[in-house]
Design an enzyme around this catalytic site. Structure first.
Site, PDB file in Angstrom:
ATOM      1  N   ASP A 273       0.535  -1.102  -0.001  1.00  0.00           N
ATOM      2  CA  ASP A 273      -0.060   0.107  -0.026  1.00  0.00           C
ATOM      3  C   ASP A 273       0.728   1.421   0.076  1.00  0.00           C
ATOM      4  O   ASP A 273       2.022   1.350   0.585  1.00  0.00           O
ATOM      5  CB  ASP A 273      -0.977  -0.080   1.313  1.00  0.00           C
ATOM      6  CG  ASP A 273      -1.817   1.140   1.156  1.00  0.00           C
ATOM      7  OD1 ASP A 273      -2.355   1.299  -0.084  1.00  0.00           O
ATOM      8  OD2 ASP A 273      -2.659   1.457   2.312  1.00  0.00           O
TER       9      ASP A 273
ATOM     10  N   LEU B 206      10.256 -20.745  -3.672  1.00  0.00           N
ATOM     11  CA  LEU B 206       9.400 -20.057  -3.131  1.00  0.00           C
ATOM     12  C   LEU B 206       8.203 -19.896  -3.777  1.00  0.00           C
ATOM     13  O   LEU B 206       8.069 -20.200  -5.120  1.00  0.00           O
ATOM     14  CB  LEU B 206       9.893 -18.369  -3.215  1.00  0.00           C
ATOM     15  CG  LEU B 206       8.970 -17.572  -2.782  1.00  0.00           C
ATOM     16  CD1 LEU B 206       9.019 -17.162  -1.312  1.00  0.00           C
ATOM     17  CD2 LEU B 206       9.256 -16.000  -3.439  1.00  0.00           C
TER      18      LEU B 206
ATOM     19  N   HIS C 234       2.189   3.043  -8.912  1.00  0.00           N
ATOM     20  CA  HIS C 234       1.997   1.465  -9.125  1.00  0.00           C
ATOM     21  C   HIS C 234       3.206   0.741  -9.932  1.00  0.00           C
ATOM     22  O   HIS C 234       3.558  -0.040  -9.414  1.00  0.00           O
ATOM     23  CB  HIS C 234       0.760   1.171  -9.618  1.00  0.00           C
ATOM     24  CG  HIS C 234      -0.404   1.801  -9.189  1.00  0.00           C
ATOM     25  ND1 HIS C 234      -0.564   1.501  -7.776  1.00  0.00           N
ATOM     26  CD2 HIS C 234      -1.479   2.582  -9.442  1.00  0.00           C
ATOM     27  CE1 HIS C 234      -1.883   2.036  -7.646  1.00  0.00           C
ATOM     28  NE2 HIS C 234      -2.287   2.646  -8.337  1.00  0.00           N
TER      29      HIS C 234
HETATM   30  C1  IPE Z   1      -5.479  -2.452   0.168  1.00  0.00           C
HETATM   31  O1  IPE Z   1      -5.174  -1.289   0.133  1.00  0.00           O
HETATM   32  C2  IPE Z   1      -5.308  -3.154  -1.177  1.00  0.00           C
HETATM   33  C3  IPE Z   1      -4.136  -3.248  -1.592  1.00  0.00           C
HETATM   34  C4  IPE Z   1      -2.942  -2.934  -1.410  1.00  0.00           C
HETATM   35  C5  IPE Z   1      -4.180  -4.148  -2.945  1.00  0.00           C
HETATM   36  P1  IPE Z   1      -6.118  -0.137  -0.220  1.00  0.00           P
HETATM   37  O2  IPE Z   1      -5.819   1.096  -0.554  1.00  0.00           O
HETATM   38  O3  IPE Z   1      -7.402  -0.547  -0.833  1.00  0.00           O
HETATM   39  O4  IPE Z   1      -6.805  -0.070   1.515  1.00  0.00           O
HETATM   40  P2  IPE Z   1      -7.804   1.344   2.152  1.00  0.00           P
HETATM   41  O5  IPE Z   1      -8.851   1.644   1.041  1.00  0.00           O
HETATM   42  O6  IPE Z   1      -6.928   2.116   2.175  1.00  0.00           O
HETATM   43  O7  IPE Z   1      -8.422   0.390   3.208  1.00  0.00           O
HETATM   44  C1  IPE Z   2      -1.964   0.383  -3.197  1.00  0.00           C
HETATM   45  O1  IPE Z   2      -1.619   1.652  -3.302  1.00  0.00           O
HETATM   46  C2  IPE Z   2      -1.917  -0.465  -4.623  1.00  0.00           C
HETATM   47  C3  IPE Z   2      -3.576  -0.776  -4.765  1.00  0.00           C
HETATM   48  C4  IPE Z   2      -4.500  -0.623  -4.083  1.00  0.00           C
HETATM   49  C5  IPE Z   2      -3.715  -1.355  -6.058  1.00  0.00           C
HETATM   50  P1  IPE Z   2      -2.760   2.474  -3.413  1.00  0.00           P
HETATM   51  O2  IPE Z   2      -2.881   2.802  -4.853  1.00  0.00           O
HETATM   52  O3  IPE Z   2      -3.980   2.297  -2.512  1.00  0.00           O
HETATM   53  O4  IPE Z   2      -2.151   3.901  -2.697  1.00  0.00           O
HETATM   54  P2  IPE Z   2      -2.523   4.831  -1.652  1.00  0.00           P
HETATM   55  O5  IPE Z   2      -2.944   4.128  -0.745  1.00  0.00           O
HETATM   56  O6  IPE Z   2      -3.590   5.793  -2.250  1.00  0.00           O
HETATM   57  O7  IPE Z   2      -1.421   5.896  -1.234  1.00  0.00           O
HETATM   58 MG    MG Z   3      -4.220   2.453  -0.402  1.00  0.00          MG
END
Ligand code: IPE
Ligand code: IPE
Ligand code: MG
Length: 247
Positions: free
Chosen positions: A25, A136, A42
């Site tokens: 995240d 792994l 990403h």
């Molecule tokens: C969790 O992160 C999902 C992934 C990292 C793929 P999110 O960014 O979707 O979670 P919330 O919305 O902050 O809880």
């Molecule tokens: C996690 O990073 C990746 C996915 C959920 C696909 P985010 O896209 O949630 O990044 P933030 O949390 O908005 O910074």
């Molecule tokens: Mg996020």
């Protein structure tokens, strides 16, 4: 590599977590901080994943689960979802052969069959190609939500009961687990969440009942090998009791 050389020696090889799970995240915020579009975050995150997978294999972690896309992430704007899916396709096309060369087994947790055809095809190829490897297990958690998984397990189990293949009295925790996407995998020992959020976001709710949690404020694209080492070192200091008493 240099920065990891010293601290890596502190890892107790006899107390390695078998299964490490990561909620990748903070990609969007990483990009925003740099004035870049979210998708740049990403892409940077995918690069980090590449290195962490390699390193996890080197230090002999058995299973690495990475949360890549949740069932709830479909709520995001179309452009973002679309670019994440494109990145996923690119990653698979580029990495599958490489993962195979490194003896890595590709496993997917989530409804990957429902993803666009070209992605599902690439996933199928990856699973087939790597199924006899012995290294792994890279468990990519994709199009996944834990509550959906549990409800699906209930539904499938009910069907088995209805068809007379399972008796209600037979249903226990280990039978129930056979109906989850993660069947056959051990529960995570260590769950890592970067980005400063202190929540689970519908990730492996059943499986993390006794998992050790580790959080960092770093965004995923800034995550380094040394962060993984630090998480493992912290894990090795903890006492897991599973509801029992200190040994
Ligand atoms: C969790 O992160 C999902 C992934 C990292 C793929 P999110 O960014 O979707 O979670 P919330 O919305 O902050 O809880
Ligand atoms: C996690 O990073 C990746 C996915 C959920 C696909 P985010 O896209 O949630 O990044 P933030 O949390 O908005 O910074
Ligand atoms: Mg996020």
């Amino acid at each position: 590599m240099k920065d990891t050389e010293n601290i890596i020696d502190n890892i107790d090889k006899s107390k390695m977590p078998k299964h490490v799970a990561i909620i990748m995240d903070g990609n969007g915020r990483w990009a925003k901080k740099r004035g870049l579009p979210r998708i740049a975050g990403h892409w940077a995150g995918a690069k980090v994943l590449r290195d962490i997978v390699k390193f996890s294999a080197e230090i002999e972690i058995k299973v690495l689960s990475v949360f890549a896309f949740s069932s709830e992430n479909w709520k995001r704007p179309y452009e973002e979802v679309n670019s994440i899916l494109n990145l996923l396709l690119y990653y698979l096309k580029k990495e599958v052969n490489n993962l195979h060369k490194n003896n890595i087994i590709i496993n997917i947790t989530g409804e990957w069959q429902k993803l666009p055809g070209n992605i599902a095809d690439e996933i199928k190829r990856g699973i087939e190609l790597t199924k006899n490897n012995t290294g792994l297990v890279l468990n990519i958690v994709l199009n996944y939500g834990s509550r959906k998984e549990i409800v699906k397990a209930c539904r499938d189990l009910c069907n088995e009961v209805k068809n007379g293949r399972i008796n209600i009295d037979e249903i226990d925790e280990s039978l129930f687990e056979q109906f989850l996407f993660t069947r056959g995998l051990p529960d995570p020992d260590l769950l890592i969440r970067p980005s400063g959020e202190l929540r689970i976001s519908n990730f492996l709710l059943w499986q993390i009942a006794y998992t050790e949690l580790w959080f960092t404020d770093k965004y995923w694209p800034d995550f380094k090998r040394e962060d993984l080492i630090n998480a493992i070192l912290d894990y090795q200091k903890r006492e897991r009791r599973f509801g029992g008493l200190k040994k």
